[in-house]
Write a protein that holds these residues in place. Structure first.
Motif, PDB file in Angstrom:
ATOM      1  N   UNK A  29       1.049 -14.546   3.134  1.00  0.00           N
ATOM      2  CA  UNK A  29       0.380 -13.448   2.429  1.00  0.00           C
ATOM      3  C   UNK A  29      -0.172 -13.924   1.093  1.00  0.00           C
ATOM      4  N   UNK A  30      -1.279 -13.332   0.723  1.00  0.00           N
ATOM      5  CA  UNK A  30      -1.910 -13.618  -0.570  1.00  0.00           C
ATOM      6  C   UNK A  30      -1.556 -12.478  -1.520  1.00  0.00           C
ATOM      7  N   UNK A  31      -0.981 -12.846  -2.659  1.00  0.00           N
ATOM      8  CA  UNK A  31      -0.505 -11.835  -3.602  1.00  0.00           C
ATOM      9  C   UNK A  31      -1.673 -11.217  -4.355  1.00  0.00           C
ATOM     10  N   UNK A  32      -1.907  -9.965  -4.054  1.00  0.00           N
ATOM     11  CA  UNK A  32      -2.920  -9.210  -4.785  1.00  0.00           C
ATOM     12  C   UNK A  32      -2.568  -7.730  -4.692  1.00  0.00           C
ATOM     13  N   UNK A  33      -3.241  -6.936  -5.468  1.00  0.00           N
ATOM     14  CA  UNK A  33      -2.896  -5.530  -5.533  1.00  0.00           C
ATOM     15  C   UNK A  33      -4.000  -4.620  -5.026  1.00  0.00           C
ATOM     16  N   UNK A  34      -3.961  -3.398  -5.511  1.00  0.00           N
ATOM     17  CA  UNK A  34      -4.899  -2.373  -5.071  1.00  0.00           C
ATOM     18  C   UNK A  34      -5.566  -1.708  -6.279  1.00  0.00           C
ATOM     19  N   UNK A  35      -6.803  -1.299  -6.060  1.00  0.00           N
ATOM     20  CA  UNK A  35      -7.465  -0.388  -6.979  1.00  0.00           C
ATOM     21  C   UNK A  35      -7.231   1.039  -6.478  1.00  0.00           C
ATOM     22  N   UNK A  36      -7.198   1.971  -7.408  1.00  0.00           N
ATOM     23  CA  UNK A  36      -7.240   3.392  -7.045  1.00  0.00           C
ATOM     24  C   UNK A  36      -8.589   3.907  -7.524  1.00  0.00           C
TER      25      UNK A  36
ATOM     26  N   UNK B  76       0.832  -1.200   0.000  1.00  0.00           N
ATOM     27  CA  UNK B  76       0.000   0.000   0.000  1.00  0.00           C
ATOM     28  C   UNK B  76       0.874   1.260   0.000  1.00  0.00           C
ATOM     29  N   UNK B  77       1.906   1.246   0.823  1.00  0.00           N
ATOM     30  CA  UNK B  77       2.833   2.396   0.866  1.00  0.00           C
ATOM     31  C   UNK B  77       3.548   2.568  -0.470  1.00  0.00           C
ATOM     32  N   UNK B  78       3.938   1.451  -1.072  1.00  0.00           N
ATOM     33  CA  UNK B  78       4.602   1.534  -2.373  1.00  0.00           C
ATOM     34  C   UNK B  78       3.672   2.140  -3.421  1.00  0.00           C
ATOM     35  N   UNK B  79       2.393   1.742  -3.377  1.00  0.00           N
ATOM     36  CA  UNK B  79       1.435   2.302  -4.327  1.00  0.00           C
ATOM     37  C   UNK B  79       1.263   3.800  -4.141  1.00  0.00           C
ATOM     38  N   UNK B  80       1.174   4.246  -2.886  1.00  0.00           N
ATOM     39  CA  UNK B  80       1.025   5.688  -2.618  1.00  0.00           C
ATOM     40  C   UNK B  80       2.249   6.448  -3.112  1.00  0.00           C
ATOM     41  N   UNK B  81       3.434   5.902  -2.870  1.00  0.00           N
ATOM     42  CA  UNK B  81       4.669   6.564  -3.317  1.00  0.00           C
ATOM     43  C   UNK B  81       4.729   6.656  -4.838  1.00  0.00           C
ATOM     44  N   UNK B  82       4.268   5.608  -5.527  1.00  0.00           N
ATOM     45  CA  UNK B  82       4.258   5.656  -6.988  1.00  0.00           C
ATOM     46  C   UNK B  82       3.259   6.693  -7.503  1.00  0.00           C
ATOM     47  N   UNK B  83       2.131   6.835  -6.801  1.00  0.00           N
ATOM     48  CA  UNK B  83       1.153   7.857  -7.191  1.00  0.00           C
ATOM     49  C   UNK B  83       1.749   9.253  -7.019  1.00  0.00           C
ATOM     50  N   UNK B  84       2.429   9.480  -5.901  1.00  0.00           N
ATOM     51  CA  UNK B  84       3.066  10.783  -5.669  1.00  0.00           C
ATOM     52  C   UNK B  84       4.120  11.077  -6.731  1.00  0.00           C
ATOM     53  N   UNK B  85       4.877  10.054  -7.073  1.00  0.00           N
ATOM     54  CA  UNK B  85       5.935  10.249  -8.064  1.00  0.00           C
ATOM     55  C   UNK B  85       5.360  10.496  -9.452  1.00  0.00           C
ATOM     56  N   UNK B  86       4.268   9.799  -9.780  1.00  0.00           N
ATOM     57  CA  UNK B  86       3.663   9.966 -11.102  1.00  0.00           C
ATOM     58  C   UNK B  86       3.210  11.408 -11.324  1.00  0.00           C
ATOM     59  N   UNK B  87       2.530  11.989 -10.331  1.00  0.00           N
ATOM     60  CA  UNK B  87       2.027  13.350 -10.467  1.00  0.00           C
ATOM     61  C   UNK B  87       3.041  14.394  -9.988  1.00  0.00           C
ATOM     62  N   UNK B  88       4.229  13.931  -9.592  1.00  0.00           N
ATOM     63  CA  UNK B  88       5.286  14.833  -9.137  1.00  0.00           C
ATOM     64  C   UNK B  88       4.825  15.672  -7.952  1.00  0.00           C
ATOM     65  N   UNK B  89       4.149  15.011  -7.015  1.00  0.00           N
ATOM     66  CA  UNK B  89       3.719  15.679  -5.787  1.00  0.00           C
ATOM     67  C   UNK B  89       4.829  15.506  -4.757  1.00  0.00           C
ATOM     68  N   UNK B  90       5.581  16.554  -4.512  1.00  0.00           N
ATOM     69  CA  UNK B  90       6.731  16.482  -3.610  1.00  0.00           C
ATOM     70  C   UNK B  90       6.509  17.233  -2.303  1.00  0.00           C
ATOM     71  N   UNK B  91       5.359  17.833  -2.147  1.00  0.00           N
ATOM     72  CA  UNK B  91       5.077  18.626  -0.944  1.00  0.00           C
ATOM     73  C   UNK B  91       3.736  18.155  -0.399  1.00  0.00           C
ATOM     74  N   UNK B  92       3.776  17.323   0.632  1.00  0.00           N
ATOM     75  CA  UNK B  92       2.553  16.665   1.110  1.00  0.00           C
ATOM     76  C   UNK B  92       2.415  16.824   2.619  1.00  0.00           C
ATOM     77  N   UNK B  93       1.192  16.608   3.081  1.00  0.00           N
ATOM     78  CA  UNK B  93       0.912  16.526   4.503  1.00  0.00           C
ATOM     79  C   UNK B  93       0.366  15.151   4.838  1.00  0.00           C
ATOM     80  N   UNK B  94       0.448  14.773   6.097  1.00  0.00           N
ATOM     81  CA  UNK B  94      -0.007  13.440   6.521  1.00  0.00           C
ATOM     82  C   UNK B  94      -0.865  13.583   7.770  1.00  0.00           C
ATOM     83  N   UNK B  95      -2.013  12.910   7.748  1.00  0.00           N
ATOM     84  CA  UNK B  95      -2.861  12.776   8.930  1.00  0.00           C
ATOM     85  C   UNK B  95      -3.041  11.288   9.171  1.00  0.00           C
TER      86      UNK B  95
END
Length: 777
Positions: free
Chosen positions: A386-393, A123-142
């Motif tokens: 673990x069961x190998x599966x992915x995520x939808x966005x 899940x973290x890897x997917x979020x990081x790839x999304x940030x990188x795709x849109x070049x979002x380098x300035x984020x906040x976290x809650x």
């Protein structure tokens, strides 16, 4: 569990019991518990599982049928982890369709734990790839302060920083205690005052929904929310309290959800009055009826079925039914394999059968499970359970008519080949109208365009920087470069400093105005000198030509002609030959000129001294003396030049440092000492001639040449004294121009001061060209 998951559980068990090929002659039963995230209920359930149900005595069992085979749960990660420690003692397999806790992938600490959802690392890897795709380098976290979320936040922080991103703020709230008014105000203030346009909201569904109740985060304009609480969107939960102010600015990561046809039919036909009681059944069932009506499915919601008011229900998937189905079928297939292998001993008792087995035996078959699930997809667990599966966005869109439309706009599959693991359909995403640019940008600083580089500060985060132009001699051809690349020596940045281009090679050419003008003056004065020489030859027997040694005048005029011509050696592309000839020819020819002038000056002085009676100086008036002076003085310069050319001769040189963007093709003097020795010797000859001529300037003669020689030496020395600092302060072709000007100016000064007055008399005042004007008054 959510009611869809409950129905999926029942439907899966019913399908398995109807399947004659799966667990034949064995009936799979189920026992349901609702813990509601309550520690007391968790303890009570554990006591019931491992004892006679109504006695609560651990390790005491008197059951004759319905043996406990495994536990399938959809609990929060922390509760699932605590229960797993007890299941480990009794060796009971535990299959979760909800817990994504990364720690539970440790097969040593949790040897009997399995799950049909991916762990949170993916899940973290997917979020990081999304940030990188849109070049979002300035984020906040809650995020909530549960152990699973905090570990994920650390992974996200590390990944964001590795991608040159920064986190503007991190707001952590309690996942157990109610939010205080002060904490709510602080989170609100942080969100509204932040400059980031992207906020990651990381926590599980129940906690997420509780926070959304307190803070109207999704109503804040100009913010993109990346969420991980899948259930709120997938189940259509927002329909309960739909608000038209909610912005279309959310991208949610959900585990891959697929609708199972048999389960869809089951939901459409099931009678809720036959199901166990559930305090929110009324709310759920009315939503379901409304959903089925929207889908044009003919089903009558009878009056005896509970109802409450519900405007719309637009659930796209039936909760976590896909993960629930996989969990139940994985257990059934493992149990089936164990029975077939003989590890489970079938026993007949009346009309019922049950399987007598030790629970750890089932663990072996779960580990080695390789079957197809109900949709024909591979179902197996890896070495960590673990069961190998992915995520939808998904992109939930709240429409003006109150409907909620959920679109799958991308996905992340960690098992896919590199480059194909992350997909996104940007055109399918609906962005809020407040964004002036789509996709929205989220950077602390605007991108530095090519030709610029970042300038960071220790007081600011690494992604907050200023953009400054690349230094001289450097270029950058990409955006957001940390440093510029230095161009090779023979190249230079273009005007925008985005690439390196070959430097322009510069030298004095005949085509440019300066070269043309200097060539014209060199040839013009050469022709003037040749004309004067012709006049002197034509009037060689006249007194004014014969005065002061006619041969010396010829030598001086010939050398001046070559002085004007040697200046042409300084024009054109320098090569080895021209570099050698330039200074040596200039030095030798000028030494002949000055030697001739010195000889003429000495002869003038001797001539007037020799007119006295009994003077012994008359023998020095012959041409042999003057020729000796010219030859000896010139020979010294020839020797100096020969030493220079044999030790360190001049050579062509590419000067790449003097001027930006230009290669100066010039002649390196080789030995600078030799060069100044040549100039110094010429200065010595000029100074000597000046002194001698100055001493003889007042000699009584009608035409005293010493006066003109004195003036010519003043001009000569003035030119060359001003030449040296000017020469040293220039470079390239302008250095050549300065030296050519000095040669032409000094040569013209000698020609004009010494010979023009004589030519004037010869041509314009021929009556003065007789002996009486040359005698002493």
């Amino acid at each position: 569990m959510y009611y869809y998951n409950f129905l999926a559980f029942i439907s899966a068990v019913m399908d398995i019991n109807k399947n004659p090929e799966l667990l034949p002659n064995i009936t799979l039963g189920l026992q349901l518990y609702r813990i509601c995230n309550n520690p007391f209920l968790s303890t009570k359930v554990l006591m019931d599982l491992f004892s006679e149900r109504f006695y609560g005595l651990p390790n005491y069992q008197c059951r004759t049928k319905g043996l406990l085979t495994a536990v399938i749960e959809g609990l929060p990660s922390e509760v699932s982890m605590q229960l797993s420690k007890v299941f480990k003692i009794y060796h009971y397999p535990q299959i979760s369709y909800a817990s994504e806790n990364l720690l539970m992938s440790d097969a040593v600490k949790f040897p009997y734990f399995y799950r049909t959802v991916p762990n949170e690392l993916h899940l973290c890897e997917g979020i990081l790839k999304l940030l990188k795709l849109f070049d979002w380098t300035w984020v906040g976290i809650i995020a909530s302060d549960d152990e699973s979320s905090m570990r994920a936040i650390n992974i996200l922080k590390e990944g964001i920083e590795q991608n040159s991103g920064c986190i503007e703020f991190t707001e952590i709230f309690s996942h157990t205690n109610e939010l205080s008014a002060e904490k709510i105000h602080k989170i609100n203030e942080t969100i509204y005052t932040s400059s980031t346009n992207v906020i990651i909201y990381y926590c599980n569904g129940e906690i997420a929904f509780n926070l959304l109740d307190e803070i109207d985060m999704l109503q804040i304009p100009g913010k993109v929310w990346i969420t991980t609480h899948k259930s709120d969107f997938v189940s259509g939960r927002y329909d309960i309290r739909f608000n038209p102010k909610i912005k279309n600015n959310t991208l949610a990561f959900t585990t891959v959800e697929k609708n199972i046809p048999d389960f869809s039919k089951f939901v459409q036909k099931v009678n809720p009055t036959l199901l166990p009681e559930y305090d929110k059944l009324e709310l759920f069932w009315w939503s379901l009826c409304d959903y089925l009506c929207n889908k044009n499915i003919k089903r009558t919601c009878r009056r005896d079925e509970p109802r409450v008011f519900m405007k719309h229900c637009t659930a796209k998937f039936f909760g976590s039914s896909y993960s629930v189905y996989n969990a139940v079928y994985a257990l059934a297939h493992a149990l089936h394999d164990m029975v077939r292998s003989g590890s489970g001993n079938s026993m007949q008792s009346g009309e019922s059968k049950h399987v007598d087995y030790l629970p750890w035996k089932l663990h072996h078959y779960l580990r080695n499970l390789h079957v197809k699930n109900v949709l024909g997809e591979d179902l197996s667990f890896d070495e960590n359970g673990d069961y190998s599966m992915g995520y939808y966005i998904i992109n939930p869109v709240f429409l003006a008519n109150g409907m909620q439309n959920i679109e799958v706009v991308g996905g992340y599959n960690p098992n896919a080949p590199s480059g194909q693991d992350f997909t996104i359909n940007e055109k399918a995403i609906v962005w809020e109208s407040a964004f002036t640019q789509t996709p929205p940008q989220s950077k602390c600083s605007q991108s530095c365009p090519p030709g610029f580089r970042k300038l960071t500060s220790k007081e600011k985060p690494i992604c907050c920087y200023d953009c400054i132009p690349c230094p001289d001699g450097e270029a950058s051809n990409q955006t957001d470069m940390d440093s510029c690349s230095r161009c090779p020596e023979d190249q230079w940045p273009n005007k925008d400093r985005t690439s390196c281009i070959p430097k322009a090679v510069q030298y004095l050419t005949y085509d440019e105005p300066l070269g043309t003008a200097l060539t014209f003056f060199s040839i013009f004065f050469f022709l003037i000198t040749a004309a004067i020489l012709g006049i002197f030859i034509n009037y060689r027997d006249t007194p004014i030509v014969r005065a002061n040694n006619r041969d010396l005048s010829y030598i001086l005029l010939f050398s001046l002609m070559f002085c004007f011509l040697c200046s042409l050696l300084f024009i054109g592309r320098p090569d080895q030959v021209t570099c050698i000839l330039r200074q040596s020819a200039f030095g030798i020819i000028f030494s002949i000129c000055l030697s001739s002038i010195l000889a003429k000056t000495i002869i003038v002085v001797i001539a007037f001294q020799a007119t006295r009676p009994g003077s012994k100086l008359q023998k020095w008036l012959g041409s042999r003396v003057s020729n000796s002076i010219v030859l000896s003085c010139s020979l010294i310069q020839v020797v100096v030049c020969l030493v220079w050319l044999t030790t360190a001769p001049p050579f062509p040189y590419l000067n790449m440092q003097s001027e930006f963007g230009t290669i100066l093709l010039e002649c390196n003097e080789g030995s600078i000492i030799s060069f100044y020795c040549v100039l110094g010797y010429l200065g010595l000859l000029a100074a000597t001639s000046f002194i001698v001529a100055y001493l003889g300037r007042n000699l009584p003669e009608g035409f005293n040449e010493a006066k003109y020689i004195t003036f010519s030496m003043v001009v000569f020395c003035s030119v060359w004294v001003s030449f040296i600092p000017t020469y040293l302060s220039t470079s390239g072709k302008y250095m050549v121009v300065v030296e050519m000007f000095a040669i032409l100016a000094s040569s013209t000064g000698l020609l004009g001061c010494i010979f023009i007055p004589k030519c004037y008399i010869i041509i314009m005042r021929p009556n003065r060209n007789n002996r009486k004007y040359l005698t002493i008054n």
